[in-house]
Design an enzyme around this catalytic site. Structure first.
Site, PDB file in Angstrom:
ATOM      1  CB  SER A   5      -0.826  -0.072   1.423  1.00 28.95           C
ATOM      2  OG  SER A   5      -1.425   1.218   1.388  1.00 28.95           O
ATOM      3  CE1 TYR A  13      -4.194  -2.608   4.639  1.00 29.03           C
ATOM      4  CE2 TYR A  13      -3.299  -0.398   4.131  1.00 29.03           C
ATOM      5  CZ  TYR A  13      -3.740  -1.544   3.848  1.00 29.03           C
ATOM      6  OH  TYR A  13      -4.077  -1.799   2.228  1.00 29.03           O
TER       7      TYR A  13
END
Length: 257
Positions: A140, A153
């Site tokens: 990401s 995350y």
């Protein structure tokens, strides 16, 4: 090079029941691969597998290292040596650092970092004696820039990025390539969980100043296929001299930070 070199190969793709993982599986099949589609969601896998007989469903919990080792063995027993491994599976539990529970932190790392580690380890142990293979981790852009409410995350994805690059250095001499694709905002169920109100896409594209988040210069949210195309390129022979790289596919959202 016109031939992608994917035809006839066996690929394993995690997170394949939907979103980016399903797009990667479909794209690899179009290139002529046989795909072991892996997810914890058997119903989603069944829908994806119904699209093509070369997509074979395998249900597994990537947070369980024993299950991952068994998965890799089962795939090779059923389909033959794995030539391409793509780690897409991930979970997101948004919260500030102060509000993140021990359970949410552990669960996030169990899938996004440890699950990637276990899968890469098990596949690379088999690839290196064969002297070939391509591994791609979907991380990401949050791994490279701070995000409010996404610390667990982002940290887990950052761990997956460096893990993949370190492995790439270790196995390069064995003909195995390891690369990372780091998407930005992509139209998936995970992304839609973050949308509040009725203008989610517009807000993401415009940016959110109070969260110190810039918008998307290209003016659009990615489609899962945008990410899949980059993954497939890196898994192909067209990228035969590329390894240990992290390619951002985010419409310029991180400004190359």
């Amino acid at each position: 090079m016109n031939d992608s070199g994917i035809s006839g190969r066996t690929a394993l793709v995690t997170g394949a029941a939907g979103g980016i993982g399903a797009a990667v599986a479909a794209g690899l099949v179009r290139e002529g691969a046989t795909v072991a589609a892996v997810d914890i969601d058997p119903d989603g896998l069944a829908r994806v597998a119904a699209a093509d007989e070369r997509i074979r469903p395998f249900t597994a919990d990537l947070a369980d290292p024993v299950a991952v080792a068994r998965l890799v063995a089962d795939v090779e027993d059923a389909l033959g040596p794995i030539d391409i491994g793509v780690s897409v599976a991930g979970i997101l539990r948004p919260a500030s650092v102060c509000d993140t529970t021990d359970e949410d932190w552990a669960a996030t790392f169990a899938v996004n970092a440890t699950g990637v580690f276990t899968l890469l380890r098990e596949i690379s142990r088999r690839m290196t004696p064969r002297g070939r293979g391509a591994l791609v981790t979907v991380a990401s852009n949050a791994a490279g820039v701070p995000r409010t409410g996404m610390a667990a995350y982002a940290a887990s994805k950052a761990a997956a990025v460096m893990l993949t690059r370190c492995l790439g250095l270790e196995v390069a001499g064995h003909g195995v390539r390891c690369n990372v694709v780091s998407p930005g905002s992509t139209d998936t169920p995970m992304q839609r969980l973050l949308w509040t109100g009725g203008n989610g896409p517009e807000q993401v594209i415009a940016g959110t100043p109070e969260q110190f988040r810039v918008g998307i210069p290209l003016g659009r949210i990615a489609d899962p296929g945008d990410i899949a195309e980059t993954v497939i390129f890196l898994a192909s022979d067209r990228a035969r001299h590329i390894t240990m790289q992290n390619v951002y596919v985010d419409g310029g959202a991180t400004l190359n930070a």
